[in-house]
Enzyme design. Structure first.
Site, PDB file in Angstrom:
ATOM      1  CB  VAL A  11      -0.957   0.000   1.212  1.00  0.00           C
ATOM      2  CG1 VAL A  11      -1.714   1.322   1.308  1.00  0.00           C
ATOM      3  CG2 VAL A  11      -1.935  -1.161   1.111  1.00  0.00           C
ATOM      4  CG  LEU A 153      -4.492   0.520  -3.987  1.00  0.00           C
ATOM      5  CD1 LEU A 153      -3.063   0.745  -3.495  1.00  0.00           C
ATOM      6  CD2 LEU A 153      -4.754   1.320  -5.259  1.00  0.00           C
ATOM      7  CE  LYS A 204      -9.032  -2.251   2.759  1.00  0.00           C
ATOM      8  NZ  LYS A 204      -8.690  -2.463   1.344  1.00  0.00           N
ATOM      9  CB  CYS A 260      -7.253  -7.495   1.374  1.00  0.00           C
ATOM     10  SG  CYS A 260      -6.055  -6.192   1.062  1.00  0.00           S
TER      11      CYS A 260
END
Length: 438
Positions: A11, A153, A204, A260
């Protein structure tokens, strides 16, 4: 604008390079000396299409600089991004110790007013804690505002997402922070969604949990399709034409992995538990995904009964194509299972081989190309849908000792494989028997 980015992981590096590309002067800092030395030579530390070219370009223009010195990085910075890791704790929650350490470093070194922006994925309420730490550790009389700016992303498509994303989420509690981040992000030309900090933090987690849910859902549908004779690819295509549903993430396979989805789904379940809420739906999503990771091994055993002494080829090791990321990759579980069952395992991946060698069982053989990996093989498992595999002439499988393919990503048309006399098993699609021509 002068910007500092703390952390040069996935990131942090993409964020720093992207901000430099739109004209800001960016200094990226990391405690990992070897990583910084490599970046200074113009070599990226992660495999991400297009990233290295942009990094070298902006370094040459003097807009991007890498250092291990916090004082150098933070000097005169107007905006400071925190992009350090938040690894999974034993209970599934996100570990924010590195975020807190970064906040303390910032507080002791800044001498000018600044906006501290949380780019790391953190539990709801973390930014409030960071603001408190900043205030408690300030050494100079300056104003510090905090904001949440979660990243969205996709590995393998990060540059595309950075410059053509659907939205930029900004959570803040005062006008100055909003104005500052609007100015920073204006050159991207992407809509900015402004909200309070806690809602930004939740956006998120909720986004990733929803996408993970779509993956587990279509995998459950695939299980039913196999039992009733339907084709999950056609089912997903028909579903996706409904604008309320959409096509993305309706791809049946062997589950999700990466840095993630596994971590964020568990963290959200833990977050819910912390406020006495049982997130049953998401618990089911995680359970379904765990079950998908062994389905190819189960089908291999159904076909052979025993694979002891057999050579099994594994094609694709990274958790998804266009990345060398091995975090939570299904290949880790599958290859270990194959070794435990007595198989000789030969692996090949176009990009992730170096990373895989430091993670996978030492008994595994690594081939230099697909053809070498398939030679003398009793069966092949496809775990990652690299273009190299999808676009290959399927006759390549005929060189195997026995051309038997277990495809965890539905790379080929069953009709074509049957026509080529290749025994083929895919996910959620009817198997087509091979007609033996005498």
């Amino acid at each position: 604008m002068k910007i500092a980015v703390i952390g040069t992981g996935y990131v942090g590096l993409v964020t720093g390079v992207s901000l430099a590309e739109i004209g800001h002067h960016v200094r990226c800092v990391d405690v990992d000396v070897r990583k910084i030395e490599q970046l200074r030579t113009g070599k990226v530390t992660i495999w991400e299409p297009g990233l290295e070219e942009l990094m070298v370009k902006n370094m040459a223009k003097g807009r991007l600089y890498f250092t291990t010195d916090y004082e150098v990085a933070l000097e005169q910075a107007q905006v400071i991004y925190i992009a350090v890791g938040t690894p999974e704790s034993e209970d599934g929650s996100a570990n924010t110790q590195f975020v807190e350490q970064a906040a303390k470093q910032i507080a002791t070194m800044i001498r000018d007013d600044v906006v501290v922006v949380m780019k790391s994925t953190v539990p709801v309420g973390t930014n409030d804690r960071i603001y408190q730490l900043l205030q408690e550790n300030l050494k100079h009389n300056v104003r510090v505002d905090v904001a949440s700016n979660p990243e969205f992303l996709r590995e393998g498509s990060a540059i595309e997402d950075a410059f053509r994303g659907d939205r930029i989420v900004v959570g803040a509690n005062n006008l100055k922070a909003f104005e500052m981040l609007e100015e920073v992000n204006k050159p991207f030309g992407i809509p900015i969604f402004k909200t309070d900090i806690r809602s930004a933090e939740m956006i998120k987690y909720a986004s990733n949990a929803f996408l993970a849910t779509k993956i587990s859902f279509i995998n459950e549908i695939a299980n039913i399709c196999e039992r009733v004779g339907a084709n999950v690819d056609l089912v997903a295509q028909g579903m996706g034409m409904d604008k309320r549903i959409g096509h993305p993430f309706l791809k049946a396979g062997i589950g999700y992995g990466g840095s993630c989805f596994p971590k964020d789904t568990k963290a959200l379940i833990q977050l819910a538990g912390n406020v006495a809420y049982d997130f049953k739906l998401l618990e089911g999503v995680v359970k379904v995904n765990q079950e998908r990771q062994t389905i190819l091994v189960e089908r291999l055993l159904e076909r052979f009964h025993s694979i002891e002494g057999k050579q099994i080829t594994v094609l694709g090791l990274s958790f998804k194509p266009n990345t060398d990321d091995m975090r939570e990759a299904t290949s880790i579980i599958i290859t270990e299972s194959l070794i435990q069952l007595g198989a000789h395992v030969v692996c090949y991946d176009p990009v992730a081989m170096d990373n895989a060698k430091g993670i996978l069982n030492t008994e595994i053989t690594f081939a230099s190309n697909m053809i070498e990996a398939l030679g003398n093989s009793d069966a092949a498992l496809i775990l990652t849908e690299w273009d190299e595999f999808k676009e290959v002439d399927v006759q390549v499988f005929k060189q195997m000792k026995s051309p038997i393919v277990f495809d965890g990503r539905n790379c080929y048309a069953p009709e074509v494989m049957a026509e080529m006399q290749i025994e083929y098993y895919s996910i959620g699609r009817p198997n087509i028997p091979i007609t033996i021509v005498k």
